[in-house]
Structure formats: C-alpha cells, structure tokens
Scaffold this active site. Structure first.
Site, PDB file in Angstrom:
ATOM      1  N   GLY A  11     -13.882   0.305  -4.874  1.00 24.05           N
ATOM      2  CA  GLY A  11     -13.885   1.155  -3.686  1.00 24.05           C
ATOM      3  C   GLY A  11     -14.549   0.450  -2.520  1.00 24.05           C
ATOM      4  N   ASN A  50      -6.029   4.382  -7.217  1.00 23.88           N
ATOM      5  CA  ASN A  50      -7.180   5.000  -6.567  1.00 23.88           C
ATOM      6  C   ASN A  50      -8.178   5.476  -7.620  1.00 23.88           C
ATOM      7  OD1 ASN A  50      -8.870   5.668  -4.524  1.00 23.88           O
ATOM      8  ND2 ASN A  50      -7.964   7.659  -4.126  1.00 23.88           N
ATOM      9  N   THR A  79      -9.985   0.559  -9.226  1.00 19.11           N
ATOM     10  CA  THR A  79      -8.926  -0.328  -8.778  1.00 19.11           C
ATOM     11  C   THR A  79      -8.917  -1.502  -9.758  1.00 19.11           C
ATOM     12  OG1 THR A  79      -9.257   0.458  -6.553  1.00 19.11           O
ATOM     13  CG2 THR A  79      -8.402  -1.737  -6.706  1.00 19.11           C
ATOM     14  N   ASP A  86      -7.730   8.521   0.198  1.00 19.02           N
ATOM     15  CA  ASP A  86      -8.284   7.429   1.004  1.00 19.02           C
ATOM     16  C   ASP A  86      -8.113   7.688   2.511  1.00 19.02           C
ATOM     17  OD1 ASP A  86      -9.384   5.960  -0.982  1.00 19.02           O
ATOM     18  OD2 ASP A  86      -7.867   4.395  -1.014  1.00 19.02           O
ATOM     19  N   ARG A 138       0.839  -1.195   0.000  1.00 17.12           N
ATOM     20  CA  ARG A 138       0.000   0.000   0.000  1.00 17.12           C
ATOM     21  C   ARG A 138       0.880   1.254   0.000  1.00 17.12           C
ATOM     22  NH1 ARG A 138      -5.052   1.830  -1.202  1.00 17.12           N
ATOM     23  NH2 ARG A 138      -6.115   2.879   0.514  1.00 17.12           N
ATOM     24  N   THR A 153      -4.055  -0.685  -7.182  1.00 19.53           N
ATOM     25  CA  THR A 153      -4.802   0.523  -7.541  1.00 19.53           C
ATOM     26  C   THR A 153      -3.938   1.762  -7.685  1.00 19.53           C
ATOM     27  OG1 THR A 153      -6.740   1.836  -6.906  1.00 19.53           O
ATOM     28  CG2 THR A 153      -5.278   1.187  -5.131  1.00 19.53           C
ATOM     29  N   SER A 213      -7.898   1.085   3.281  1.00 21.89           N
ATOM     30  CA  SER A 213      -8.359   0.575   1.983  1.00 21.89           C
ATOM     31  C   SER A 213      -9.551  -0.355   2.176  1.00 21.89           C
ATOM     32  CB  SER A 213      -7.203  -0.197   1.336  1.00 21.89           C
ATOM     33  OG  SER A 213      -7.644  -0.904   0.213  1.00 21.89           O
ATOM     34  N   SER A 214     -10.221  -0.642   1.073  1.00 25.54           N
ATOM     35  CA  SER A 214     -11.285  -1.660   1.104  1.00 25.54           C
ATOM     36  C   SER A 214     -10.903  -2.895   0.291  1.00 25.54           C
ATOM     37  CB  SER A 214     -12.568  -1.096   0.502  1.00 25.54           C
ATOM     38  OG  SER A 214     -13.084  -0.107   1.336  1.00 25.54           O
TER      39      SER A 214
HETATM   40  N1  GLY Z   1      -8.332   3.082  -3.376  1.00 26.70           N
HETATM   41  C1  GLY Z   1      -9.168   1.969  -3.250  1.00 26.70           C
HETATM   42  C2  GLY Z   1      -8.976   1.197  -1.984  1.00 26.70           C
HETATM   43  O1  GLY Z   1      -7.888   1.231  -1.473  1.00 26.70           O
HETATM   44  O2  GLY Z   1      -9.855   0.553  -1.485  1.00 26.70           O
END
Ligand code: GLY
Length: 560
Positions: free
Chosen positions: A462, A389, A369, A411, A96, A387, A440-441
């Site tokens: 997302g 984003n 993503t 985010d 990340r 991603t 993040s998701s």
């Molecule tokens: N930017 C999408 C996520 O990290 O969930």
C-alpha cells in the site's frame, strides 16, 4: 615502509570482509525471476530457459501468480510494469483498473452525504474494471517471442493439478473464509478448513485460462469470460457492464526517470504516485552524506521521515490520474521546489505534519499487492507490481470462471476529507469519475549505474510501498549491502498523516527510538507490522545476479 603498506592493505581487506554480510541471496549466472511464490518464479525461469525473454517470463509469471497466489496474484486486478531493455531503451505499462462507466463521485455516500462503510472496499461495488489480461497481451504484442500458448500453459496445468498450500497461505485463507461466504452467492473453492500441505485445485480457473489461450484477450473482454464476469457482478448488485470490459485498454506510458547521485532511477508514473514520490524523497535527501550516517539510527530515521512527510503531503494534494487531472510532475521533482520544501526541516525537532502545506488529505492503499522482478539472459529487465487491492480483492470469485475480482475502487478518495478503510482520507484530484484510474502507490523500479542495469526492485505494501522501495535502494546504493541483506533488514515508514513513524518489531535499537521520541516523533511498534515484501534482483560487479526474496513471505528466487 613496505611492511606498513602491506599491513594497511591486509587490515583493509579484513575490514571489507568483515563488513560483508553473511546473508547472501540466490545467485544466478545470467537470468532470474523473484516473486511471491516458488511456483511462479520457477515457471518464469523455465520460460527464460526455453529461450524466452523477460517479457515472455513476465506473462508466464503473472498468470502463475494468479493461480499460486490468489491473495494478490490475479487476472481480475491490475498493475504496472517498468522495463529496461538490453539496449537501454525504457518504458512503462499501465494496466491499472478503471472506474466503471456507471461510477460516480458520490456512489459510496448515503443520502446525507456520509460514507457507507465497506461499500468501496468489499463486494460487488468495490470492483474496478480489470486490466491484467489487457496488460499481458499488450506486452506480448510488443515484446513476446515464444508462442503464447507456451506462456499460459504452465498456469493452466498448475490450476488443474493444484498448488500445495503453505503455512502462511493456510492462515491467510482461514482468516478470510467468513468473508468469502458473506460476499458470494455460492460456496467458493476458497471456503474450507485449510491446513498447510492441502492441495488447492482450481478447475474453473484452468478452463478460463484455456479459453484465454485459445481466443486471446477478446475472450476476457468480450467473450464467455466477460459474460460470466458481468452476469455474476450484476447478480451481486455490481455495475460493471460488457461495455466497460470492451472499452478497457492498457496504456504505454513514459516512466519517471531521474538522477540520484551517480545513479539513474526509472520508476512508475501516474496514475501511480510511486515514481514521483520516490523521486521527491530521494531528491530531498540527496544533499546529505547518507553513507556516513549509521543505518537505522535516529539521524537516518529522522532524515527519511522528514522527506517522506513532505512527499506524502504533496501526494495527497496533487496526485491523481493524469488522463483526468493536471499534475505538475516536473515542478514537483524540481530541485528548487524540493529544497524549498526541506527548508523547514530541523535536526532539533520533528516538523509536525499539521505544519506542512496541503495538510488536508492523503489516499491510502492496502497492503495486499504483489511484486516480481525479472532479468533475462539477454539483459532485458522487467519490474512488475500487480494487485487485487485488499487480500483476495473484493472476495468475489466469478461464478463459473473461478477467478477473484479486485476491490480497487477503494483506492479512490470516496469523499475528500473522510477516511477510507485504512483510517485515512483522500483528495479531490483522486475523486471518482467514470473510466478514471484510481491513484496507486505501486513503485516498480529499475536502477542504472553508468548506463548499465544495476537493480530491479519493487514491493507490495500500500502506501508503504514507496518508503520500502526507498530504503532498499538506499541499503544497496549507500550502505553497500547485497540484495538479500537489503531486503531482510528491518524497515520503518512515515506518510505524513497519520503523523506516526511505524517500525517493524525486533530490529530497531530501543535507544534510537527513545531519541526519536525525545525529538517529538511518535513511534508505533506493533508485533504484527510487516512493511512490504520486496522481491528484487541486483546485478553484481562480476555480472552475476543476486536475488532478494523477502523472508516476510513465501517469496523465492529462481534462475540459472
Ligand atoms: N492497491 C494498492 C496500490 O495501488 O497501491
């Protein structure tokens, strides 16, 4: 009597045959890659064919996506990988992005403390320190088997020779031309009048990849590429320094692992909320006999919605980067806690989100993503979501290096209680701090049955990532769908705030939606809504693999 038994068996067979869908995905004997673009799936698959393993293919696929799918594929972004080896050993990699050293909690606020529109989501200040190249080298160091230059060369060739632009890509590039022009100080290769069939050649990106091939990870974080990145970001008013790049590290983490009925689910841990929320939702619905509830019926949508509402409320309150904040992971997925949360659930009416505790805030990520799933001929499985984003990230294309940079800073919760670019708000646990990772998701996930690999799955989308992965898992485990059938089914989403159930168009029974409205649910059905783009692989009972490549995009499975 005999006659009766024969009749019974025949009717059972007829029932089972008629139950099976005609939608079947690509079938492979032993190895498969499913990704957002055919070129990337083919390249990943060719690495497997050469004798490479799933990790070799991960590296080649990730790099190929950076060329063939600039919308979200990347070397200037970040992501997460969950893996399960042939021997059952599991793990997760966090690559990340991080906040730069000069980042601060209020960096997107004006002198009155108000959020400055677009500052966190567009242009040079929206960029997090990229993690992708560190991620692929971390994977290579631990698991790679083929020479690295063989893994990167296909992406170099693709960038140099060009990709054929699809109809969807032409439309998406066309939609963003103005923004590329606005954010860059020179004319980027993405700014032209795009038509389906056009060729996009990326010579500068090819040269960047060649330098990475020749000089390794250091090239990106301390070499010429690092200098080009910092020079351009600085020219455009950004704050990423050579020190930021030098300090970036990808991290091996322990994935979230939990039981759902007879299955074991392995998914991403924080700083992604994906695995934890997925666990909370699945554990909330576990006591119910889902397979007796009609798929996408009022009852089904209601049950999932109420579980999702509660999980997303917790997400907003508790979740952030575990290297910075304490998150009670075990308590949040404990059976007793989940049962307590579900106590207020009633079949008679919707629970208003305002009545769920921690009803303040939630982070929200954009839809752009990408995910890919890989199973190799040795039985190793890799699930990666990555991603930039937003679409094409910050839209900054590094001058002289030809790659896009993310806008992942959005985010973070820019200001607790104030909505971000998607109209939602975030919490203190996810506030900005130097070197912190934004929540993040992303939910790269692997499912086991009887200690054997069953499914590799994930999606972009997302905050809808979690509920999309959830529904696809249930489609297979509870409704006995094949992978492609599961992926193609219409989906819905609820995330606590705003208190609405979003449904994809053309696939839901109007009567069921009317029933939900009567129970107090606000249904939002827009023609353009696409919830995720799932790329998944199912291990069939005969040991073969079925790909699920989402028809919502250009996604494709390849294998042998
Ligand atoms: N930017 C999408 C996520 O990290 O969930």
């Amino acid at each position: 009597m005999k006659k009766l038994i024969v009749c019974f068996i025949i009717s059972l067979l007829i029932y089972n045959c008629s139950k099976k869908s005609s939608v079947t995905g690509f079938i492979a004997e032993k190895a498969m890659v499913v990704s957002a673009k055919n070129e990337a799936s083919q390249i990943g698959s060719s690495i497997l064919k050469k004798g490479g393993n799933a990790f070799d293919a991960m590296i080649a696929t990730q790099l190929a996506l950076a060329v063939a799918y600039p919308f979200a594929g990347n070397i200037g972004g970040g992501g997460f990988m969950v893996y399960r080896n042939f021997d059952g050993q599991k793990g997760a990699l966090d690559f990340r992005e991080k906040a730069p050293l000069a980042a601060s909690k209020n960096m997107y606020l004006d002198h009155l403390g108000n959020v400055i529109p677009e500052k966190s989501s567009f242009g040079s200040l929206s960029i997090g320190v990229p993690g992708t190249i560190a991620g692929i080298f971390k994977v290579y160091e631990k698991f790679g088997t083929l020479p690295f230059n063989e893994l990167i060369q296909p992406a170099i060739d693709l960038a140099r020779n060009g990709i054929v632009i699809t109809e969807k890509q032409a439309k998406s590039l066309q939609n963003n031309i103005e923004l590329f022009g606005k954010v860059n100080s020179y004319q980027t290769i993405f700014e032209r009048d795009w038509k389906q069939g056009d060729i996009l050649k990326q010579e500068e990106l090819a040269q960047t990849l060649e330098r990475i091939r020749d000089f390794g990870e250091e090239e990106f974080y301390t070499g010429k590429t690092a200098q080009l990145l910092v020079d351009y970001v600085t020219e455009m008013g950004g704050i990423i320094t050579l020190e930021d790049l030098k300090k970036y590290k990808a991290i091996w983490r322990k994935p979230i692992e939990f039981k759902y009925k007879k299955y074991t689910i392995i998914s991403m841990t924080l700083p992604s909320s994906g695995g934890l929320c997925l666990a909370q939702i699945l554990k909330s619905i576990e006591p119910f006999k889902i397979d007796t509830i009609k798929h996408n019926s009022t009852t089904y949508i209601q049950l999932l919605t109420e579980a999702e509402r509660r999980a997303y409320a917790d997400r907003a309150h508790y979740l952030g980067d575990i290297d910075f904040v304490n998150v009670p992971i075990d308590s949040l997925i404990h059976k007793n806690y989940i049962q307590k949360q579900m106590r207020t659930f009633s079949w008679k009416k919707a629970t208003p989100s305002s009545e769920i505790s921690h009803g303040k805030i939630t982070g929200f990520e954009s839809n752009e993503t990408t995910h890919y799933s890989i199973i190799d001929q040795f039985g190793n499985a890799v699930s990666v979501t990555t991603t930039l984003n937003g679409a094409y990230g910050s839209k900054l294309v590094v001058k002289g290096a030809g790659f896009l940079l993310n806008n992942e800073m959005d985010d973070f919760s820019v200001k607790p209680g104030v909505p971000n670019m998607f109209g939602l708000v975030g919490s203190e646990t996810n506030s900005i701090a130097p070197e912190k990772r934004m929540l993040s998701s992303m939910t790269p996930t692997i499912v086991e049955e009887n200690n054997q690999l069953k499914m590799v799955i994930g999606t972009p989308g997302g905050s809808t990532i979690i509920t999309t992965v959830l529904q696809n898992i249930l489609n297979v485990l509870e409704y006995d769908m094949g992978m492609q059938e599961a992926v193609s089914k219409p989906r819905f989403h609820h995330q606590w705030l705003p208190d609405i159930v979003t449904v994809e168009p053309n696939g839901f029974d109007e009567k069921e939606l009317e029933n939900l409205k009567k129970l107090g649910y606000t249904i939002v059905k827009k023609n353009s809504v696409v919830l995720g783009k799932v790329d998944a692989i199912l291990v069939l009972k005969n040991g073969k693999l079925e790909g699920g490549a989402d028809p919502r995009g250009d996604d494709k499975a390849a294998g042998f």
